[in-house]
Design a protein around this motif. Structure first.
Motif, PDB file in Angstrom:
ATOM      1  N   ASP A 104       5.219  -0.050 -15.111  1.00 28.38           N
ATOM      2  CA  ASP A 104       4.627   0.203 -16.270  1.00 28.38           C
ATOM      3  C   ASP A 104       3.637   1.743 -16.211  1.00 28.38           C
ATOM      4  OD1 ASP A 104       2.634  -0.484 -14.455  1.00 28.38           O
ATOM      5  OD2 ASP A 104       1.824  -1.921 -15.952  1.00 28.38           O
ATOM      6  N   GLY A 105       4.205   2.570 -15.126  1.00 32.70           N
ATOM      7  CA  GLY A 105       3.306   3.557 -15.046  1.00 32.70           C
ATOM      8  C   GLY A 105       2.122   3.587 -14.157  1.00 32.70           C
ATOM      9  N   GLY A 106       1.878   2.324 -13.814  1.00 35.38           N
ATOM     10  CA  GLY A 106       0.788   2.209 -12.813  1.00 35.38           C
ATOM     11  C   GLY A 106      -0.502   2.446 -13.254  1.00 35.38           C
ATOM     12  N   MET A 107      -1.475   2.374 -12.508  1.00 33.69           N
ATOM     13  CA  MET A 107      -2.842   2.630 -12.835  1.00 33.69           C
ATOM     14  C   MET A 107      -3.756   3.495 -11.871  1.00 33.69           C
ATOM     15  SD  MET A 107      -4.574  -1.003 -11.863  1.00 33.69           S
ATOM     16  CE  MET A 107      -6.298  -0.561 -11.931  1.00 33.69           C
ATOM     17  N   TRP A 108      -4.723   3.900 -12.607  1.00 32.01           N
ATOM     18  CA  TRP A 108      -5.679   4.821 -11.840  1.00 32.01           C
ATOM     19  C   TRP A 108      -7.094   4.295 -11.929  1.00 32.01           C
ATOM     20  CZ3 TRP A 108      -3.962   9.841 -10.322  1.00 32.01           C
ATOM     21  CH2 TRP A 108      -2.554  10.306 -10.579  1.00 32.01           C
ATOM     22  N   LEU A 129      -8.082   5.642  -6.775  1.00 43.93           N
ATOM     23  CA  LEU A 129      -7.045   5.045  -6.211  1.00 43.93           C
ATOM     24  C   LEU A 129      -5.784   5.039  -7.308  1.00 43.93           C
ATOM     25  CD1 LEU A 129      -5.825   3.775  -3.526  1.00 43.93           C
ATOM     26  CD2 LEU A 129      -6.380   1.374  -4.678  1.00 43.93           C
ATOM     27  N   ARG A 130      -4.706   5.602  -6.979  1.00 45.14           N
ATOM     28  CA  ARG A 130      -3.443   5.369  -7.845  1.00 45.14           C
ATOM     29  C   ARG A 130      -2.539   4.323  -7.547  1.00 45.14           C
ATOM     30  NH1 ARG A 130       0.362   5.786 -10.999  1.00 45.14           N
ATOM     31  NH2 ARG A 130       2.340   6.885 -10.832  1.00 45.14           N
ATOM     32  N   THR A 132       0.867  -1.158   0.190  1.00 43.53           N
ATOM     33  CA  THR A 132       0.187  -0.090   0.072  1.00 43.53           C
ATOM     34  C   THR A 132       0.928   1.193  -0.101  1.00 43.53           C
ATOM     35  OG1 THR A 132      -0.171  -0.139   2.380  1.00 43.53           O
ATOM     36  CG2 THR A 132      -2.008  -1.215   0.978  1.00 43.53           C
ATOM     37  N   ALA A 133       2.186   1.180   0.177  1.00 45.37           N
ATOM     38  CA  ALA A 133       3.069   2.276   0.200  1.00 45.37           C
ATOM     39  C   ALA A 133       2.948   2.922  -1.196  1.00 45.37           C
ATOM     40  CB  ALA A 133       4.349   1.934   0.752  1.00 45.37           C
ATOM     41  N   GLY A 134       2.647   1.997  -2.378  1.00 45.25           N
ATOM     42  CA  GLY A 134       2.721   2.386  -3.737  1.00 45.25           C
ATOM     43  C   GLY A 134       1.244   2.927  -4.155  1.00 45.25           C
ATOM     44  N   MET A 135       0.500   3.365  -3.150  1.00 44.56           N
ATOM     45  CA  MET A 135      -0.948   3.673  -3.542  1.00 44.56           C
ATOM     46  C   MET A 135      -1.318   5.037  -2.921  1.00 44.56           C
ATOM     47  SD  MET A 135      -3.085   0.004  -2.644  1.00 44.56           S
ATOM     48  CE  MET A 135      -2.845  -1.219  -3.747  1.00 44.56           C
ATOM     49  N   THR A 136      -2.010   5.861  -3.479  1.00 47.89           N
ATOM     50  CA  THR A 136      -2.515   6.997  -2.976  1.00 47.89           C
ATOM     51  C   THR A 136      -4.087   7.047  -3.453  1.00 47.89           C
ATOM     52  OG1 THR A 136      -0.397   7.918  -3.688  1.00 47.89           O
ATOM     53  CG2 THR A 136      -2.019   9.559  -3.408  1.00 47.89           C
ATOM     54  N   LEU A 137      -4.738   7.725  -2.487  1.00 48.16           N
ATOM     55  CA  LEU A 137      -6.261   7.885  -2.648  1.00 48.16           C
ATOM     56  C   LEU A 137      -6.432   9.395  -2.865  1.00 48.16           C
ATOM     57  CD1 LEU A 137      -9.055   6.290  -2.729  1.00 48.16           C
ATOM     58  CD2 LEU A 137      -9.394   7.335  -0.542  1.00 48.16           C
ATOM     59  N   TYR A 138      -6.766   9.494  -4.199  1.00 46.86           N
ATOM     60  CA  TYR A 138      -7.219  11.133  -4.683  1.00 46.86           C
ATOM     61  C   TYR A 138      -8.743  10.989  -4.296  1.00 46.86           C
ATOM     62  CZ  TYR A 138      -2.825  11.555  -6.928  1.00 46.86           C
ATOM     63  OH  TYR A 138      -1.701  11.647  -7.089  1.00 46.86           O
ATOM     64  N   GLN A 139      -8.988  12.170  -3.349  1.00 50.78           N
ATOM     65  CA  GLN A 139     -10.438  12.134  -2.912  1.00 50.78           C
ATOM     66  C   GLN A 139     -10.884  13.606  -2.512  1.00 50.78           C
ATOM     67  OE1 GLN A 139     -10.640  12.525   1.063  1.00 50.78           O
ATOM     68  NE2 GLN A 139      -8.257  13.006   0.588  1.00 50.78           N
ATOM     69  N   PHE A 140     -12.121  13.799  -2.142  1.00 52.07           N
ATOM     70  CA  PHE A 140     -12.701  14.945  -1.623  1.00 52.07           C
ATOM     71  C   PHE A 140     -13.043  14.834  -0.223  1.00 52.07           C
ATOM     72  CE2 PHE A 140     -14.835  16.765  -5.776  1.00 52.07           C
ATOM     73  CZ  PHE A 140     -13.576  16.608  -6.211  1.00 52.07           C
TER      74      PHE A 140
END
Ligand SMILES: N[C@@H](CCC(=O)N[C@@H](CS)C(=O)NCC(=O)O)C(=O)O
Length: 130
Positions: free
Chosen positions: A107-111, A101-102, A46-54
């Motif tokens: 390979d650039g990852g996914m959104w 969720l980023r 999960t260190a490689g994850m980021t939640l974009y949110q309001f």
């Protein structure tokens, strides 16, 4: 007329926001217990994850509660007020829609958009790395 509609939605937001945030505070407690090793394995992923949110989007609140219940450590970015985060979401994911969720990758990852898809992805991850 537009000003009245804007005022109406502002009022609705003002009334609903405390309930949403209280719901998150009350419901967002870990319900999953795992060993320290299992938590470390999960934290590494999960260190490689980021939640974009309001902060007050109900779909984001639902997703954040689920993350807390699963005991996951996932960084969040405020795509409503943080212009840099908003630009990242637009250019990386292709649209301004939250939650997103980023997931970083070679390979650039996914959104990953859609709260139900994000929750299903995290459930599967937590089950795999039990
Ligand atoms: N079906 C989506 C709905 C997400 C949604 O409608 N998010 C709203 C915020 S609550 C959004 O991103 N709106 C874009 C904007 O306000 O610019 C989900 O479950 O994630």
């Amino acid at each position: 007329m537009r000003a009245v509609i804007r005022l109406f939605f502002k009022l609705v937001r003002l009334i609903v926001t405390p309930f949403l945030l209280s719901w998150e505070w009350l419901a967002g407690r870990p319900t999953v217990h795992r060993s320290a090793q299992a938590q470390q394995r999960l934290d590494a992923v999960t260190a490689g994850m980021t939640l974009y949110q309001f902060k007050t989007c109900p779909f984001c609140v639902k997703t954040r509660i689920h993350i807390k219940r699963l005991g996951l450590n996932i960084a969040t970015r405020d795509a409503q007020h943080d212009q840099q985060a908003r630009a990242e979401l637009q250019s990386g994911g292709g649209k301004i829609q939250v939650p997103c969720l980023r997931i970083a990758g070679d390979d650039g990852g996914m959104w990953l958009y859609e709260s139900t898809a994000i929750i299903a992805h995290l459930d599967a991850l937590a089950a795999d790395l039990r």
